[in-house]
Structure formats: structure tokens, C-alpha cells
Write a protein that holds these residues in place. Structure first.
Motif, PDB file in Angstrom:
ATOM      1  N   PRO A 149      58.918 -72.356  20.223  1.00  0.00           N
ATOM      2  CA  PRO A 149      60.020 -71.470  19.853  1.00  0.00           C
ATOM      3  C   PRO A 149      61.312 -71.718  20.637  1.00  0.00           C
ATOM      4  O   PRO A 149      62.085 -70.794  20.882  1.00  0.00           O
ATOM      5  CB  PRO A 149      59.454 -70.081  20.176  1.00  0.00           C
ATOM      6  N   LEU A 150      61.585 -72.946  21.024  1.00  0.00           N
ATOM      7  CA  LEU A 150      62.725 -73.193  21.907  1.00  0.00           C
ATOM      8  C   LEU A 150      64.073 -72.932  21.251  1.00  0.00           C
ATOM      9  O   LEU A 150      65.070 -72.721  21.954  1.00  0.00           O
ATOM     10  CB  LEU A 150      62.682 -74.609  22.482  1.00  0.00           C
ATOM     11  N   LEU A 151      64.163 -72.908  19.907  1.00  0.00           N
ATOM     12  CA  LEU A 151      65.449 -72.650  19.269  1.00  0.00           C
ATOM     13  C   LEU A 151      65.962 -71.242  19.538  1.00  0.00           C
ATOM     14  O   LEU A 151      67.161 -70.980  19.393  1.00  0.00           O
ATOM     15  CB  LEU A 151      65.359 -72.887  17.756  1.00  0.00           C
ATOM     16  N   PHE A 152      65.080 -70.326  19.945  1.00  0.00           N
ATOM     17  CA  PHE A 152      65.533 -68.981  20.296  1.00  0.00           C
ATOM     18  C   PHE A 152      66.530 -69.018  21.455  1.00  0.00           C
ATOM     19  O   PHE A 152      67.302 -68.081  21.650  1.00  0.00           O
ATOM     20  CB  PHE A 152      64.350 -68.093  20.675  1.00  0.00           C
ATOM     21  N   GLU A 153      66.506 -70.111  22.252  1.00  0.00           N
ATOM     22  CA  GLU A 153      67.455 -70.256  23.352  1.00  0.00           C
ATOM     23  C   GLU A 153      68.897 -70.349  22.853  1.00  0.00           C
ATOM     24  O   GLU A 153      69.841 -70.127  23.609  1.00  0.00           O
ATOM     25  CB  GLU A 153      67.113 -71.506  24.174  1.00  0.00           C
ATOM     26  N   LEU A 154      69.072 -70.704  21.583  1.00  0.00           N
ATOM     27  CA  LEU A 154      70.405 -70.855  21.007  1.00  0.00           C
ATOM     28  C   LEU A 154      70.964 -69.559  20.428  1.00  0.00           C
ATOM     29  O   LEU A 154      72.131 -69.507  20.033  1.00  0.00           O
ATOM     30  CB  LEU A 154      70.369 -71.911  19.894  1.00  0.00           C
ATOM     31  N   LEU A 155      70.138 -68.525  20.359  1.00  0.00           N
ATOM     32  CA  LEU A 155      70.511 -67.288  19.676  1.00  0.00           C
ATOM     33  C   LEU A 155      71.017 -66.220  20.638  1.00  0.00           C
ATOM     34  O   LEU A 155      70.674 -66.231  21.826  1.00  0.00           O
ATOM     35  CB  LEU A 155      69.296 -66.740  18.924  1.00  0.00           C
ATOM     36  N   PRO A 156      71.811 -65.268  20.131  1.00  0.00           N
ATOM     37  CA  PRO A 156      72.189 -64.112  20.950  1.00  0.00           C
ATOM     38  C   PRO A 156      70.976 -63.228  21.217  1.00  0.00           C
ATOM     39  O   PRO A 156      69.879 -63.461  20.659  1.00  0.00           O
ATOM     40  CB  PRO A 156      73.225 -63.392  20.083  1.00  0.00           C
TER      41      PRO A 156
END
Length: 234
Positions: A149-156
Motif C-alpha cells: 500500500p505504498l501509494l498511500f504515502e502520496l495522499l493527504p
């Protein structure tokens, strides 16, 4: 100080591929190179490794200098060792990719570097082998994001499912079926549904979600097969 005899000098550097998401597009942060050769041309963020630094330590320093932040998600990508990759001296580069939320960190970016965000699909010409480095980083990001789930790092801190789907579509440059995407992501139990809605982008409104940080930390290194009905490119 004892040295190995008859060995030529080799320089070691780090290059940082910094990905960000602005709510619509996946973007890359580049800077204008401040010294010769290729002065004034677009470049990845990087620098030479100091005498008392590890490669990771140098990459963390470079990111700190540019963004003013500690604790960004960062991962080693690859070592680039071609003898002629730098036109001045033999320079080996250890590349790292990092993920940041553009909206959160935009005001903290150090303007001394003349930084600029470019769409990952509309990049300018980069110096040396930096374009090849970025292409490998994109492949690694897609591969990792299909499993973790590393793309959550890109989200607010809070986001809607349409925003999350838009991010995955930006990374993979494809479209996902809304129903399948929602079911797959919600089945991971990593998301907490909030009571408030985003009513700016639709009349009905979309509920906000946030990441369950405890489950996120526990699950990060577990293979989750995140991308629904889609095989990630390695």
C-alpha cells in the motif's frame, strides 16, 4: 593513512527520484543543475556522498535540504555504474525513489534549487542517464504498488475513493473498474470511513477515508495484491 595502490579514483553520488501526486497527475520533481557540465539543464535531485556518509544518509540529507522534511518514504532503487555516465569523472550513482504529497509539502520546497514538478508522462530532457533512471523508478513503483500500500504515502490525510482510484490510474496509466477497485481496496481493511463528505466534486458527495495507521504498519510488508484485475509491470 593506508591506501590501496594503483587504484584510480571513483566518485560516488546519490540521485533521488521524487514522485508526487497533486490530485490529478503523478509528477516528478526535478531541478536546474547549478554547475557545469550541463549547468542550467533539468536534473534529478542529487549530490555526492560525503566521506562520513552512507548512501542512504546522503539521500536523506538531499531530501531534507530540498523539502525541509524528515521521514519521507524512501527506497533504494539501483546502482548506475556505466563508465561514461558522467562526462567529467567516473561517477557511480546509487538511486533512491521517494514519495511525497505535493499539496502538503509544496510550501516547504527549497527554491534555491529552482525546483519544478512535471507530469510523469511529459518530462523534459534530463541530463546524463537520468531519463533511464526515472523509467526504472516508474517500473519499480508500479511493481511495488501492486503488492504493497505504498501509494498511500502520496495522499493527504483524508481522501475519497475516487481520489484513490485516480491515483492508481495515474501510476498505471490505465483505467480501473470502479466497483472492482472499491471492493479490492476496502477488503484490505486498511481504510477507515469518515462521517464527512467531499461535496465539491459531485452533488451526492463522496465519503472521506483515512488510513488505519496501525494496520498500515502491520500490513506494509505483506503481499496484498493491491491492483485489482490488473497485472503490474515489473
Amino acid at each position: 593513512m593506508q591506501r590501496y595502490s594503483q587504484q584510480k579514483r571513483v566518485l560516488f553520488a546519490v540521485d533521488c527520484i521524487i514522485f508526487g501526486y497533486d490530485g490529478q497527475e503523478l509528477k516528478l520533481l526535478v531541478i536546474k543543475r547549478g554547475f557545469e557540465p550541463e549547468k542550467g539543464k533539468w536534473s534529478l535531485v542529487g549530490g555526492f556522498i560525503g566521506d562520513n556518509e552512507s548512501a542512504e544518509g546522503a539521500a536523506m540529507r538531499v531530501l531534507k535540504d530540498l523539502t525541509g522534511l524528515d521521514g519521507l518514504y524512501m527506497e533504494q532503487l539501483h546502482g548506475f555504474t556505466e563508465p561514461d555516465r558522467d562526462t567529467v569523472e567516473r561517477t557511480i550513482s546509487i538511486a533512491y525513489f521517494a514519495l511525497i504529497d505535493i499539496q502538503k509539502y509544496n510550501q516547504q520546497i527549497n527554491e534555491d534549487y529552482h525546483p519544478a514538478w512535471f507530469s510523469i508522462n511529459q518530462l523534459p530532457e534530463l541530463i546524463f542517464d537520468h531519463t533511464a533512471i526515472v523509467e526504472l523508478a516508474k517500473e519499480k513503483l508500479r511493481y511495488k504498488a501492486a503488492l504493497h500500500p505504498l501509494l498511500f504515502e502520496l495522499l493527504p490525510d483524508k481522501f475519497t475513493m475516487p481520489q484513490l482510484q485516480s491515483l492508481y490510474e495515474a501510476v498505471y496509466n490505465t483505467e480501473f473498474d470502479k466497483g472492482n477497485f472499491n471492493r479490492k481496496l476496502l477488503s484490505t481493511k486498511l481504510l477507515l470511513k469518515l462521517k464527512d463528505k467531499d461535496k465539491l466534486n459531485s452533488k451526492k458527495g463522496a465519503f472521506y477515508y483515512m488510513v488505519d495507521t496501525n494496520k498500515y504498519s502491520e500490513s506494509f510488508n505483506i503481499f496484498l495484491n493491491f491492483v485489482p484485475s490488473q497485472n503490474a509491470n515489473k
